[in-house]
Design a protein around this motif. Structure first.
Motif, PDB file in Angstrom:
ATOM      1  N   UNK A  80      -7.890  -3.197 -18.247  1.00  0.00           N
ATOM      2  CA  UNK A  80      -7.015  -2.477 -19.169  1.00  0.00           C
ATOM      3  C   UNK A  80      -7.266  -0.975 -19.099  1.00  0.00           C
ATOM      4  N   UNK A  81      -8.522  -0.600 -18.999  1.00  0.00           N
ATOM      5  CA  UNK A  81      -8.868   0.816 -18.891  1.00  0.00           C
ATOM      6  C   UNK A  81      -8.310   1.413 -17.595  1.00  0.00           C
ATOM      7  N   UNK A  82      -8.379   0.658 -16.511  1.00  0.00           N
ATOM      8  CA  UNK A  82      -7.821   1.139 -15.240  1.00  0.00           C
ATOM      9  C   UNK A  82      -6.304   1.301 -15.346  1.00  0.00           C
ATOM     10  N   UNK A  83      -5.636   0.341 -16.009  1.00  0.00           N
ATOM     11  CA  UNK A  83      -4.181   0.444 -16.177  1.00  0.00           C
ATOM     12  C   UNK A  83      -3.814   1.652 -17.038  1.00  0.00           C
ATOM     13  N   UNK A  86      -3.927   4.684 -14.925  1.00  0.00           N
ATOM     14  CA  UNK A  86      -2.770   4.770 -14.038  1.00  0.00           C
ATOM     15  C   UNK A  86      -1.523   5.195 -14.799  1.00  0.00           C
ATOM     16  N   UNK A  87      -1.347   4.689 -16.014  1.00  0.00           N
ATOM     17  CA  UNK A  87      -0.194   5.082 -16.828  1.00  0.00           C
ATOM     18  C   UNK A  87      -0.270   6.568 -17.154  1.00  0.00           C
ATOM     19  N   UNK A  88      -1.460   7.052 -17.443  1.00  0.00           N
ATOM     20  CA  UNK A  88      -1.628   8.479 -17.706  1.00  0.00           C
ATOM     21  C   UNK A  88      -1.254   9.322 -16.499  1.00  0.00           C
ATOM     22  N   UNK A  93       2.741  12.804 -13.690  1.00  0.00           N
ATOM     23  CA  UNK A  93       3.630  13.032 -12.542  1.00  0.00           C
ATOM     24  C   UNK A  93       5.079  13.127 -12.989  1.00  0.00           C
ATOM     25  N   UNK A  94       5.499  12.289 -13.936  1.00  0.00           N
ATOM     26  CA  UNK A  94       6.871  12.339 -14.436  1.00  0.00           C
ATOM     27  C   UNK A  94       7.145  13.657 -15.155  1.00  0.00           C
TER      28      UNK A  94
END
Length: 127
Positions: A80-83, A86-88, A93-94
Motif C-alpha cells: 500500500x505504501x508503494x502504491x 506511485x500515485x504521488x 507528473x499530471x
C-alpha cells in the motif's frame, strides 16, 4: 557535626557496599563455571523453541479463523505504501503536464458535471 562511626546513613552505605561486593564475587564465580553457561544455553534454546512453536500455532489459528497473520498485514502495508508513492508521482507528473499545457487545475468547468438538459424551444406546441 556527627561522628562517622555513629552516622546511620554512613553505616547503611557501608553495609550495602559490602553486600554488593559479596554478591558480585559470588556471581562472578558462578558465571565462570561451565555448568552455568550450559544452563543458560539450554534455557535460551528452550525459550527459542517455545517461541517458534507458539508462532506456528498462532499462524495455524489465524488461518483457521480466516484472519491475516502479522507478516501478511506487514506485506499489505508495504504494498500500500508503494502504491501511495506511485500515485504521488503520477499526481506530480499530471500537474506538471497541466502546467506546461496551460490548463488550470482549479477551473469551475472541471468541477461541474456536463449540462445535458436543453431549454424548451421557442416554437414549441402550446396546449
Amino acid at each position: 557535626m556527627t561522628d562517622k562511626t555513629h552516622d546511620p546513613v554512613a553505616m547503611w552505605q557501608k553495609m550495602v557496599g559490602e553486600m554488593e561486593k559479596g554478591f558480585n564475587s559470588f556471581a562472578n564465580q558462578a558465571m565462570a563455571s561451565p555448568e552455568f553457561s550450559q544452563v543458560v544455553n539450554r534455557a535460551g534454546g528452550v525459550a527459542a523453541g517455545a517461541q517458534k512453536q507458539l508462532g506456528e500455532l498462532m499462524e495455524k489459528y489465524l488461518v483457521t479463523m480466516n484472519l491475516p497473520s502479522r507478516e501478511q498485514v506487514t506485506g499489505l502495508a508495504e504494498r500500500l505504501q508503494a502504491m501511495e508513492g506511485q500515485i504521488g508521482e503520477i499526481k506530480s507528473m499530471l500537474s506538471q503536464m497541466a502546467a506546461s499545457s496551460g490548463l488550470s487545475q482549479g477551473s469551475d468547468t472541471a468541477s461541474r458535471p456536463p449540462r445535458t438538459k436543453r431549454p424548451p424551444s421557442e416554437g414549441g406546441e402550446q396546449a
